[in-house]
Motif scaffolding. Structure first.
Motif, PDB file in Angstrom:
ATOM      1  N   LEU A  62      75.176  10.652 107.844  1.00 52.41           N
ATOM      2  CA  LEU A  62      74.394  11.502 108.433  1.00 52.41           C
ATOM      3  C   LEU A  62      74.923  12.904 108.373  1.00 52.41           C
ATOM      4  O   LEU A  62      74.325  13.779 108.797  1.00 52.41           O
ATOM      5  CB  LEU A  62      74.219  11.380 110.065  1.00 52.41           C
ATOM      6  N   THR A  63      76.035  13.316 107.571  1.00 50.84           N
ATOM      7  CA  THR A  63      76.422  14.486 107.486  1.00 50.84           C
ATOM      8  C   THR A  63      75.601  15.541 106.702  1.00 50.84           C
ATOM      9  O   THR A  63      75.220  16.700 106.895  1.00 50.84           O
ATOM     10  CB  THR A  63      77.843  14.484 106.441  1.00 50.84           C
ATOM     11  N   ILE A  64      74.640  14.798 105.777  1.00 47.90           N
ATOM     12  CA  ILE A  64      73.722  15.689 105.251  1.00 47.90           C
ATOM     13  C   ILE A  64      72.634  16.118 105.974  1.00 47.90           C
ATOM     14  O   ILE A  64      72.018  17.208 106.147  1.00 47.90           O
ATOM     15  CB  ILE A  64      72.939  14.798 103.941  1.00 47.90           C
ATOM     16  N   VAL A  65      72.239  15.008 107.179  1.00 45.58           N
ATOM     17  CA  VAL A  65      71.232  15.683 107.960  1.00 45.58           C
ATOM     18  C   VAL A  65      71.508  16.632 109.042  1.00 45.58           C
ATOM     19  O   VAL A  65      70.872  17.626 109.270  1.00 45.58           O
ATOM     20  CB  VAL A  65      70.700  14.442 108.711  1.00 45.58           C
ATOM     21  N   TYR A 107      82.445  17.057 109.357  1.00 47.21           N
ATOM     22  CA  TYR A 107      82.375  17.144 107.750  1.00 47.21           C
ATOM     23  C   TYR A 107      81.199  18.205 107.492  1.00 47.21           C
ATOM     24  O   TYR A 107      81.233  19.161 106.372  1.00 47.21           O
ATOM     25  CB  TYR A 107      81.872  15.880 107.367  1.00 47.21           C
ATOM     26  N   ALA A 108      80.087  18.272 108.017  1.00 44.54           N
ATOM     27  CA  ALA A 108      78.938  19.258 108.176  1.00 44.54           C
ATOM     28  C   ALA A 108      79.684  20.593 108.272  1.00 44.54           C
ATOM     29  O   ALA A 108      79.018  21.476 107.474  1.00 44.54           O
ATOM     30  CB  ALA A 108      77.749  18.966 108.621  1.00 44.54           C
ATOM     31  N   GLY A 109      79.998  21.003 109.247  1.00 49.69           N
ATOM     32  CA  GLY A 109      80.836  22.109 109.437  1.00 49.69           C
ATOM     33  C   GLY A 109      81.702  22.587 108.481  1.00 49.69           C
ATOM     34  O   GLY A 109      81.781  23.714 107.960  1.00 49.69           O
ATOM     35  N   GLY A 110      82.559  21.873 108.024  1.00 49.35           N
ATOM     36  CA  GLY A 110      83.377  22.232 106.859  1.00 49.35           C
ATOM     37  C   GLY A 110      82.630  22.303 105.717  1.00 49.35           C
ATOM     38  O   GLY A 110      83.071  23.460 104.802  1.00 49.35           O
ATOM     39  N   ALA A 111      81.488  21.547 105.383  1.00 48.90           N
ATOM     40  CA  ALA A 111      80.770  22.154 103.952  1.00 48.90           C
ATOM     41  C   ALA A 111      80.132  23.498 104.154  1.00 48.90           C
ATOM     42  O   ALA A 111      80.002  24.030 103.204  1.00 48.90           O
ATOM     43  CB  ALA A 111      79.821  20.973 103.912  1.00 48.90           C
ATOM     44  N   ILE A 112      79.579  23.678 105.350  1.00 49.21           N
ATOM     45  CA  ILE A 112      78.934  25.024 105.562  1.00 49.21           C
ATOM     46  C   ILE A 112      79.971  26.156 105.235  1.00 49.21           C
ATOM     47  O   ILE A 112      79.463  27.332 104.462  1.00 49.21           O
ATOM     48  CB  ILE A 112      78.220  24.998 106.905  1.00 49.21           C
ATOM     49  N   VAL A 113      81.130  26.184 105.811  1.00 47.32           N
ATOM     50  CA  VAL A 113      82.043  27.037 105.487  1.00 47.32           C
ATOM     51  C   VAL A 113      82.541  27.086 104.325  1.00 47.32           C
ATOM     52  O   VAL A 113      82.731  28.191 103.592  1.00 47.32           O
ATOM     53  CB  VAL A 113      83.314  26.811 106.639  1.00 47.32           C
ATOM     54  N   GLN A 114      82.647  25.835 103.338  1.00 48.56           N
ATOM     55  CA  GLN A 114      83.039  26.077 102.178  1.00 48.56           C
ATOM     56  C   GLN A 114      82.140  26.693 101.252  1.00 48.56           C
ATOM     57  O   GLN A 114      82.425  27.411 100.267  1.00 48.56           O
ATOM     58  CB  GLN A 114      83.397  24.601 101.670  1.00 48.56           C
ATOM     59  N   GLU A 115      80.611  26.728 101.451  1.00 48.20           N
ATOM     60  CA  GLU A 115      79.683  27.242 100.665  1.00 48.20           C
ATOM     61  C   GLU A 115      79.542  28.830 100.843  1.00 48.20           C
ATOM     62  O   GLU A 115      79.520  29.389  99.939  1.00 48.20           O
ATOM     63  CB  GLU A 115      78.232  26.792 101.006  1.00 48.20           C
ATOM     64  N   ARG A 116      79.922  29.316 102.118  1.00 49.52           N
ATOM     65  CA  ARG A 116      79.982  30.554 102.379  1.00 49.52           C
ATOM     66  C   ARG A 116      81.217  31.133 101.654  1.00 49.52           C
ATOM     67  O   ARG A 116      81.172  32.254 101.254  1.00 49.52           O
ATOM     68  CB  ARG A 116      80.088  30.777 103.984  1.00 49.52           C
ATOM     69  N   VAL A 117      82.390  30.515 101.640  1.00 49.63           N
ATOM     70  CA  VAL A 117      83.504  31.022 101.210  1.00 49.63           C
ATOM     71  C   VAL A 117      83.355  30.973  99.538  1.00 49.63           C
ATOM     72  O   VAL A 117      83.534  31.940  98.910  1.00 49.63           O
ATOM     73  CB  VAL A 117      84.787  30.058 101.481  1.00 49.63           C
ATOM     74  N   ALA A 118      82.522  30.103  99.105  1.00 47.19           N
ATOM     75  CA  ALA A 118      82.247  30.096  97.536  1.00 47.19           C
ATOM     76  C   ALA A 118      81.374  31.362  97.382  1.00 47.19           C
ATOM     77  O   ALA A 118      81.430  31.862  96.074  1.00 47.19           O
ATOM     78  CB  ALA A 118      81.705  28.868  97.181  1.00 47.19           C
ATOM     79  N   ALA A 154      87.773  25.449 106.835  1.00 50.71           N
ATOM     80  CA  ALA A 154      86.976  24.342 106.073  1.00 50.71           C
ATOM     81  C   ALA A 154      87.833  23.039 106.074  1.00 50.71           C
ATOM     82  O   ALA A 154      87.671  22.242 106.094  1.00 50.71           O
ATOM     83  CB  ALA A 154      86.385  24.867 104.973  1.00 50.71           C
ATOM     84  N   MET A 155      89.015  23.375 105.480  1.00 52.47           N
ATOM     85  CA  MET A 155      89.809  22.087 105.307  1.00 52.47           C
ATOM     86  C   MET A 155      90.226  21.736 106.470  1.00 52.47           C
ATOM     87  O   MET A 155      90.472  20.244 106.737  1.00 52.47           O
ATOM     88  CB  MET A 155      91.258  22.639 104.298  1.00 52.47           C
ATOM     89  N   THR A 156      90.410  22.471 107.470  1.00 54.49           N
ATOM     90  CA  THR A 156      90.829  21.868 108.970  1.00 54.49           C
ATOM     91  C   THR A 156      89.716  20.982 109.374  1.00 54.49           C
ATOM     92  O   THR A 156      90.082  19.706 110.066  1.00 54.49           O
ATOM     93  CB  THR A 156      91.191  22.839 109.848  1.00 54.49           C
ATOM     94  N   MET A 157      88.632  21.429 109.364  1.00 49.98           N
ATOM     95  CA  MET A 157      87.358  20.590 109.758  1.00 49.98           C
ATOM     96  C   MET A 157      87.243  19.358 109.003  1.00 49.98           C
ATOM     97  O   MET A 157      86.891  18.148 109.692  1.00 49.98           O
ATOM     98  CB  MET A 157      86.076  21.403 109.707  1.00 49.98           C
ATOM     99  N   ASN A 158      87.392  19.276 107.784  1.00 47.67           N
ATOM    100  CA  ASN A 158      87.328  18.095 106.570  1.00 47.67           C
ATOM    101  C   ASN A 158      88.474  17.212 107.513  1.00 47.67           C
ATOM    102  O   ASN A 158      88.279  16.014 107.262  1.00 47.67           O
ATOM    103  CB  ASN A 158      87.402  18.494 105.383  1.00 47.67           C
ATOM    104  N   GLY A 159      89.681  17.607 107.708  1.00 47.70           N
ATOM    105  CA  GLY A 159      90.705  16.861 107.885  1.00 47.70           C
ATOM    106  C   GLY A 159      90.421  16.279 109.347  1.00 47.70           C
ATOM    107  O   GLY A 159      90.725  15.153 109.507  1.00 47.70           O
TER     108      GLY A 159
END
Length: 340
Positions: A77-80, A18-29, A48-53
């Motif tokens: 712990l995703t945030i940490v 989940y954390a990796g997907g969020a990082i990629v989403q932020e870079r894509v944005a 990012a969608m693959t990592m979230n899935g």
């Protein structure tokens, strides 16, 4: 490996995904400002969608091997995990305020989920599901309209992340309902709930992607991570007959954990607001200087100096003869004595 240890391991890997997907989403944005909701042509968004899935699948498997009171808090712990991963992979370091806010949000959420006691023998009838779905979609629409009226990017991001968390939390509620009422003999009866789950999940994905535009990583991720399970727990307490452990003392502790989590979100938001305010603005363009004014002689109007060559001065008697060196030489020329 025991079932409990496997559940813990799967929960940790799910949080990392989940954390990796969020990082990629932020870079894509950041890289696709013209497509705030679904940049389908960007390969990073699909990654990012693959990592979230993957994170969602591992979370479901962890629930099959471990208790809900253990798996759900570990998901916080995703945030940490996201903050040090962002510092390593995308060179974005978080300040001390962001770390304090992330830890407060994680601890408060973990405590709140650990104090919630589930109920396995309750579900929602069809009429209540319809009312709940319509009310939730209406609330998400109001949050979306409110976000469009907000001018500060960080505040707008938090509002969009709140709407995304509501959508994801409602999808979790309907998933639980379908899992409890599913029957292979009458699968058609659950199609409306499955469509609601797909609608809530798609809405959450679009809004969460838009929330990362102009607000960094920590504030939107923490908001989605906290709002999602908190809403699911609130619906579980009010509609599914769930309760908090340890009676009145557990309820007071749960409220305290909610306040701690909310304080962490406020710290993350204010930290991002101050960081945005400290960024230097674009340099101002230098304005052209006004043309110089040549001081006129007495009795003449003022003239501005232009790029053309100056006109030769004429004699004061108005004869039109050029002044300067040429006129001076003409005055000094004498007539020979023989021609007089």
């Amino acid at each position: 490996m025991s079932a409990l240890a496997l559940s813990v391991l799967l929960s940790l890997v799910s949080a990392v995904a989940y954390a990796g997907g969020a990082i990629v989403q932020e870079r894509v944005a950041v890289n696709t400002p013209g497509s705030p909701y679904a940049p389908l042509r960007h390969g990073g968004w699909w990654a990012a969608m693959t990592m979230n899935g993957l994170g969602a699948g591992l979370h479901v498997v962890a629930l099959a091997y471990g208790p809900l009171s253990l798996v759900q808090p570990l998901g916080a712990l995703t945030i940490v995990f996201a903050l040090p991963m962002a510092a390593v992979f995308v060179r974005r370091r978080a300040g001390a305020t962001a770390w304090r806010g992330a830890i407060m949000a994680t601890v408060g959420l973990a405590g709140l989920l650990a104090l919630t006691e589930g109920s396995d023998d309750s579900s929602l009838p069809g009429g209540e599901r319809t009312v709940l779905a319509l009310a939730t979609f209406g609330g998400i629409a109001l949050l979306f309209l409110a976000a469009r009226r907000v001018h500060k990017p960080v505040v707008r991001s938090v509002v969009l992340a709140t709407a995304a968390g509501v959508a994801f939390g409602e999808a979790s509620v309907f998933t639980k309902t379908v899992a409890m009422d599913w029957s292979w003999r009458t699968p058609v009866a659950e199609w409306p709930s499955l469509l609601a789950i797909a609608g809530f999940a798609a809405t959450g994905v679009l809004l969460s992607q838009a929330s990362y535009r102009g607000a960094g990583l920590a504030a939107p991720l923490a908001t989605v991570t906290v709002v999602n399970p908190v809403l699911a727990a609130a619906i579980g307490v009010t509609l599914f007959g769930e309760d908090f452990r340890y009676g009145v003392a557990g309820t007071v502790l749960a409220l305290g954990c909610g306040i701690v989590a909310a304080g962490g979100l406020i710290l993350l938001t204010t930290e991002r607001l101050s960081a945005t305010a400290e960024q230097p603005g674009p340099p101002r363009r230098s304005q052209p200087r006004p043309p110089a004014v040549v001081p006129p002689p007495y009795g003449s109007p003022a003239k501005t100096r232009t790029g053309s060559s100056p006109r030769p001065r004429t004699a004061p008697d108005g004869s039109g003869k050029a002044s300067g060196k040429a006129s001076g030489k003409a005055d000094q020329t004498a007539t020979p004595p023989a021609l007089r």
